[in-house]
Scaffold this motif. Structure first.
Motif, PDB file in Angstrom:
ATOM      1  N   LEU A   1       6.061  18.870 -11.304  1.00 22.30           N
ATOM      2  CA  LEU A   1       6.902  19.185 -10.163  1.00 22.30           C
ATOM      3  C   LEU A   1       7.182  17.928  -9.349  1.00 22.30           C
ATOM      4  CD1 LEU A   1       5.116  22.433  -8.908  1.00 22.30           C
ATOM      5  CD2 LEU A   1       7.104  22.264 -10.424  1.00 22.30           C
ATOM      6  N   PHE A   2       8.383  17.840  -8.804  1.00 26.86           N
ATOM      7  CA  PHE A   2       8.718  16.720  -7.938  1.00 26.86           C
ATOM      8  C   PHE A   2       7.897  16.808  -6.657  1.00 26.86           C
ATOM      9  CE2 PHE A   2      12.535  16.306 -10.533  1.00 26.86           C
ATOM     10  CZ  PHE A   2      12.706  14.930 -10.559  1.00 26.86           C
ATOM     11  N   PRO A   3       7.236  15.720  -6.251  1.00 29.90           N
ATOM     12  CA  PRO A   3       6.497  15.744  -4.986  1.00 29.90           C
ATOM     13  C   PRO A   3       7.448  15.714  -3.802  1.00 29.90           C
ATOM     14  CG  PRO A   3       6.420  13.553  -5.964  1.00 29.90           C
ATOM     15  CD  PRO A   3       7.102  14.440  -6.963  1.00 29.90           C
ATOM     16  N   HIS A   4       6.934  16.064  -2.642  1.00 29.66           N
ATOM     17  CA  HIS A   4       7.735  16.026  -1.426  1.00 29.66           C
ATOM     18  C   HIS A   4       7.674  14.633  -0.802  1.00 29.66           C
ATOM     19  CE1 HIS A   4       8.284  20.273  -1.771  1.00 29.66           C
ATOM     20  NE2 HIS A   4       7.008  20.545  -1.566  1.00 29.66           N
ATOM     21  N   ASN A  31       0.854  -1.186   0.000  1.00 27.54           N
ATOM     22  CA  ASN A  31       0.000   0.000   0.000  1.00 27.54           C
ATOM     23  C   ASN A  31       0.889   1.235   0.000  1.00 27.54           C
ATOM     24  OD1 ASN A  31      -1.935   1.960   0.281  1.00 27.54           O
ATOM     25  ND2 ASN A  31      -2.503   1.406   2.379  1.00 27.54           N
ATOM     26  N   ALA A  32       0.897   1.970  -1.108  1.00 18.22           N
ATOM     27  CA  ALA A  32       1.771   3.144  -1.243  1.00 18.22           C
ATOM     28  C   ALA A  32       1.031   4.447  -1.022  1.00 18.22           C
ATOM     29  CB  ALA A  32       2.415   3.157  -2.627  1.00 18.22           C
ATOM     30  N   SER A  33      -0.173   4.413  -0.471  1.00 18.29           N
ATOM     31  CA  SER A  33      -0.966   5.629  -0.323  1.00 18.29           C
ATOM     32  C   SER A  33      -0.695   6.370   0.975  1.00 18.29           C
ATOM     33  CB  SER A  33      -2.460   5.288  -0.406  1.00 18.29           C
ATOM     34  OG  SER A  33      -2.838   4.435   0.670  1.00 18.29           O
ATOM     35  N   GLY A  34      -0.001   5.746   1.914  1.00 17.07           N
ATOM     36  CA  GLY A  34       0.230   6.378   3.197  1.00 17.07           C
ATOM     37  C   GLY A  34       1.451   7.279   3.200  1.00 17.07           C
ATOM     38  N   VAL A  35       1.759   7.818   4.393  1.00 14.63           N
ATOM     39  CA  VAL A  35       2.935   8.663   4.548  1.00 14.63           C
ATOM     40  C   VAL A  35       4.203   7.877   4.260  1.00 14.63           C
ATOM     41  CG1 VAL A  35       4.261  10.030   6.189  1.00 14.63           C
ATOM     42  CG2 VAL A  35       1.762  10.108   6.236  1.00 14.63           C
ATOM     43  N   VAL A  36       4.254   6.634   4.759  1.00 15.01           N
ATOM     44  CA  VAL A  36       5.352   5.716   4.474  1.00 15.01           C
ATOM     45  C   VAL A  36       4.751   4.476   3.827  1.00 15.01           C
ATOM     46  CG1 VAL A  36       7.181   4.302   5.468  1.00 15.01           C
ATOM     47  CG2 VAL A  36       6.718   6.555   6.412  1.00 15.01           C
ATOM     48  N   PRO A  37       5.293   3.990   2.707  1.00 14.47           N
ATOM     49  CA  PRO A  37       4.758   2.790   2.067  1.00 14.47           C
ATOM     50  C   PRO A  37       4.728   1.613   3.036  1.00 14.47           C
ATOM     51  CG  PRO A  37       6.348   3.861   0.656  1.00 14.47           C
ATOM     52  CD  PRO A  37       6.439   4.541   1.979  1.00 14.47           C
ATOM     53  N   GLU A  90       9.615  13.711 -19.346  1.00 11.11           N
ATOM     54  CA  GLU A  90       9.459  12.653 -20.333  1.00 11.11           C
ATOM     55  C   GLU A  90       8.531  11.547 -19.823  1.00 11.11           C
ATOM     56  OE1 GLU A  90       9.913  10.318 -23.769  1.00 11.11           O
ATOM     57  OE2 GLU A  90      10.208  12.457 -23.345  1.00 11.11           O
ATOM     58  N   VAL A  91       8.707  11.144 -18.570  1.00 10.83           N
ATOM     59  CA  VAL A  91       7.847  10.100 -18.010  1.00 10.83           C
ATOM     60  C   VAL A  91       6.408  10.593 -17.912  1.00 10.83           C
ATOM     61  CG1 VAL A  91       7.381   8.703 -15.968  1.00 10.83           C
ATOM     62  CG2 VAL A  91       9.723   8.975 -16.770  1.00 10.83           C
ATOM     63  N   HIS A  92       6.228  11.840 -17.478  1.00 11.12           N
ATOM     64  CA  HIS A  92       4.879  12.403 -17.393  1.00 11.12           C
ATOM     65  C   HIS A  92       4.238  12.478 -18.782  1.00 11.12           C
ATOM     66  CE1 HIS A  92       1.520  14.936 -16.292  1.00 11.12           C
ATOM     67  NE2 HIS A  92       1.920  15.864 -17.128  1.00 11.12           N
ATOM     68  N   ARG A  93       5.022  12.885 -19.776  1.00  5.22           N
ATOM     69  CA  ARG A  93       4.499  12.989 -21.144  1.00  5.22           C
ATOM     70  C   ARG A  93       4.036  11.623 -21.651  1.00  5.22           C
ATOM     71  NH1 ARG A  93       5.926  11.893 -26.110  1.00  5.22           N
ATOM     72  NH2 ARG A  93       7.944  11.023 -25.464  1.00  5.22           N
ATOM     73  N   ARG A  94       4.827  10.594 -21.355  1.00  2.36           N
ATOM     74  CA  ARG A  94       4.450   9.262 -21.831  1.00  2.36           C
ATOM     75  C   ARG A  94       3.237   8.718 -21.084  1.00  2.36           C
ATOM     76  NH1 ARG A  94       9.427   5.465 -23.643  1.00  2.36           N
ATOM     77  NH2 ARG A  94      10.860   7.041 -24.461  1.00  2.36           N
ATOM     78  N   ARG A  95       3.113   9.043 -19.811  1.00  4.00           N
ATOM     79  CA  ARG A  95       1.977   8.521 -19.051  1.00  4.00           C
ATOM     80  C   ARG A  95       0.658   9.120 -19.519  1.00  4.00           C
ATOM     81  NH1 ARG A  95      -1.516   8.937 -14.905  1.00  4.00           N
ATOM     82  NH2 ARG A  95      -1.176  11.175 -14.780  1.00  4.00           N
ATOM     83  N   VAL A  96       0.658  10.427 -19.806  1.00  2.00           N
ATOM     84  CA  VAL A  96      -0.588  11.085 -20.207  1.00  2.00           C
ATOM     85  C   VAL A  96      -0.775  11.097 -21.720  1.00  2.00           C
ATOM     86  CG1 VAL A  96      -0.555  12.543 -18.161  1.00  2.00           C
ATOM     87  CG2 VAL A  96       0.466  13.390 -20.277  1.00  2.00           C
ATOM     88  N   GLY A  97       0.260  10.723 -22.461  1.00  2.09           N
ATOM     89  CA  GLY A  97       0.167  10.732 -23.915  1.00  2.09           C
ATOM     90  C   GLY A  97      -0.443   9.458 -24.461  1.00  2.09           C
ATOM     91  N   ALA A  98      -0.496   9.404 -25.775  1.00  2.12           N
ATOM     92  CA  ALA A  98      -1.126   8.254 -26.433  1.00  2.12           C
ATOM     93  C   ALA A  98      -0.214   7.038 -26.462  1.00  2.12           C
ATOM     94  CB  ALA A  98      -1.540   8.646 -27.855  1.00  2.12           C
ATOM     95  N   ALA A 105       3.474   8.160  -7.389  1.00  2.00           N
ATOM     96  CA  ALA A 105       3.996   9.523  -7.508  1.00  2.00           C
ATOM     97  C   ALA A 105       3.757  10.105  -8.892  1.00  2.00           C
ATOM     98  CB  ALA A 105       5.490   9.533  -7.183  1.00  2.00           C
ATOM     99  N   ILE A 106       4.015   9.300  -9.931  1.00  3.06           N
ATOM    100  CA  ILE A 106       3.818   9.781 -11.302  1.00  3.06           C
ATOM    101  C   ILE A 106       2.354  10.056 -11.585  1.00  3.06           C
ATOM    102  CG2 ILE A 106       3.924   9.062 -13.726  1.00  3.06           C
ATOM    103  CD1 ILE A 106       6.560  10.055 -12.663  1.00  3.06           C
ATOM    104  N   GLY A 107       1.478   9.306 -10.955  1.00  4.33           N
ATOM    105  CA  GLY A 107       0.056   9.481 -11.195  1.00  4.33           C
ATOM    106  C   GLY A 107      -0.567  10.619 -10.421  1.00  4.33           C
ATOM    107  N   ASP A 108       0.205  11.257  -9.538  1.00  3.80           N
ATOM    108  CA  ASP A 108      -0.358  12.318  -8.697  1.00  3.80           C
ATOM    109  C   ASP A 108       0.583  13.521  -8.640  1.00  3.80           C
ATOM    110  OD1 ASP A 108      -2.277  13.453  -7.018  1.00  3.80           O
ATOM    111  OD2 ASP A 108      -1.291  12.722  -5.198  1.00  3.80           O
TER     112      ASP A 108
END
Length: 330
Positions: free
Chosen positions: A253-256, A188-194, A282-290, A240-243
C-alpha cells in the motif's frame, strides 16, 4: 489495479471540506476562515487556529456520489457514505457517517470530529461508499478519487512539503551526528519532513550555502542544494519502500504523507510504462526477492536527480563558471 469479486460503482466519488472549527476546554468554538482551507490543494491547515491548545476539531464534509448508488434496481442495498480519517504515525482511524441531501440525490453531508491528540502531524481524509452486496454487508463499492490532507501543525494549506535544512556543528551536536563529523551534510528521512543537517564545522560550508548571485560561490550554492535535494529524494524513497504496509494478499500500500508523495513522483521513472500500483508491486517484489533490487538502483538515482533538477543545475553551473573564466581572460 485492484480486482474486486463483486460489482462496484462506476463514476467519480468527490469529497470536499466545507468548513472547520476547533475548540479548547472552557473556550467557545473557533470557526476557521477560508484561508485555512484550500480546495485546489485539498488541504485543511488547522494550525491556522488562533485558539491555543485546542483539543477537538470539527470538519464539515460533503461528498457527491454517482446517482446509480441509490438505484433500487442496483446490485447493492443499504448504501452508506462514510468519511474516513486516518494517520499512520498514530495508527488513528476516525469515521463519520454522512447523511443524504434531501434536495440532491447525489449529495451527502456530515461532520467528522477529530481529537488533537490523535494526529501527530498530517492525516488523510477520504470518503467511502459502503453497501450490502450479494447479502454481504459492509462492502466498499466506491471511494473518493482524490483525498484531502488535514494538517494540525501548519498554518498554511499546502500539500507539498519541502525538506528541512538545519545547520548544526556535528562535533558538539547531537550524539548521533557526532559519528559523521567529517561529512559536510547528512540526510535524515525518518522524521515527519526529511531533514538535511548541515555541518557548520565543515570548513567553508556555511559561507557557500549563504552565497547568492551568479558568482562562483552562488553557482556552487545552487549545485550543492540540488545535490542535497537528490539525496533527500533517494533517502525517502528507500525509507518508504522499506516500511510499506502489506495487505493480507501481499499487495503493498502507498504510505501517507511525504513518503507516499515521493513514491508517486519517482515510480514512473523507476519502473516506466506501468501503473503506479503495478510499479509499487514490482519494486516491492524486487526489494524482498532474491534478485532485481540492485538493478533498480541506477533508475532510483536517475529519478531522484530528475526531481532535484541536478542535470539542469549542473549544466548552468558549468556554463556559469565558463563564462566567468572567459570574462577574467578578456
Amino acid at each position: 489495479m485492484k480486482v474486486f469479486p463483486y460489482p462496484r460503482l462506476r463514476g467519480a466519488v468527490s469529497l470536499r471540506v466545507d468548513s472547520a472549527r476547533v475548540k479548547a476546554s472552557g473556550q467557545p468554538r473557533e470557526q476557521l476562515d477560508s484561508r485555512a482551507r484550500s480546495v485546489i490543494e485539498r488541504v485543511v491547515a488547522l494550525g491556522a487556529a488562533e485558539t491555543d491548545e485546542w483539543e477537538v476539531a470539527a470538519l464539515t464534509v460533503s461528498a457527491t456520489i454517482p446517482s446509480k448508488a441509490t438505484d433500487p434496481q442496483g446490485p447493492w442495498s443499504e448504501v452508506a457514505v462514510v468519511a474516513v480519517l486516518t494517520e499512520r504515525a498514530t495508527n488513528t482511524r476516525v469515521t463519520s457517517r454522512l447523511a443524504p441531501d434531501p434536495e440532491d440525490g447525489r449529495g451527502w453531508r456530515g461532520e467528522l470530529q477529530v481529537l488533537r491528540s490523535d494526529i501527530f502531524d498530517r492525516a488523510v481524509l477520504t470518503v467511502q461508499v459502503v453497501a450490502t452486496v450479494e447479502d454481504v454487508p459492509g462492502r466498499i463499492v466506491g471511494e473518493a478519487t482524490e483525498e484531502w490532507i488535514v494538517d494540525v501543525r501548519s498554518d498554511v494549506p499546502i500539500r507539498e512539503q519541502s525538506f528541512d535544512i538545519k545547520e548544526v556543528g556535528f562535533a558538539k551536536g547531537p550524539r548521533w551526528l557526532q559519528a559523521f563529523n567529517g561529512a559536510p551534510w547528512i540526510v535524515n528521512a525518518s522524521g515527519v519532513v526529511p531533514a538535511v543537517h548541515i555541518n557548520t564545522d565543515f570548513d567553508g560550508m556555511v559561507d557557500v550555502l549563504g552565497a547568492e548571485g551568479r558568482g562562483p560561490d552562488g553557482l556552487v550554492n545552487a549545485m550543492l542544494v540540488s545535490q542535497m535535494a537528490a539525496e533527500v529524494w533517494t533517502a525517502v524513497f528507500h525509507s518508504a519502500i522499506g516500511d510499506l504496509e502489506i495487505e493480507d494478499d501481499g499487495t503493498p500500500l502507498f504510505p501517507h504523507g511525504w513518503q507516499g508523495e515521493v513514491l508517486r513522483e519517482m515510480l514512473p521513472d523507476v519502473v516506466p510504462e506501468r501503473t503506479l500500483e503495478d510499479a509499487l508491486r514490482e519494486v516491492h517484489r524486487r526489494r524482498v526477492g532474491a534478485t532485481g533490487w540492485t538493478e533498480l538502483q541506477p533508475r532510483i538515482q536517475y529519478a531522484a536527480m530528475r526531481r532535484a533538477e541536478v542535470p539542469r543545475v549542473l549544466a548552468e553551473t558549468v556554463l556559469g563558471l565558463d563564462k566567468l573564466k572567459r570574462e577574467e581572460e578578456a
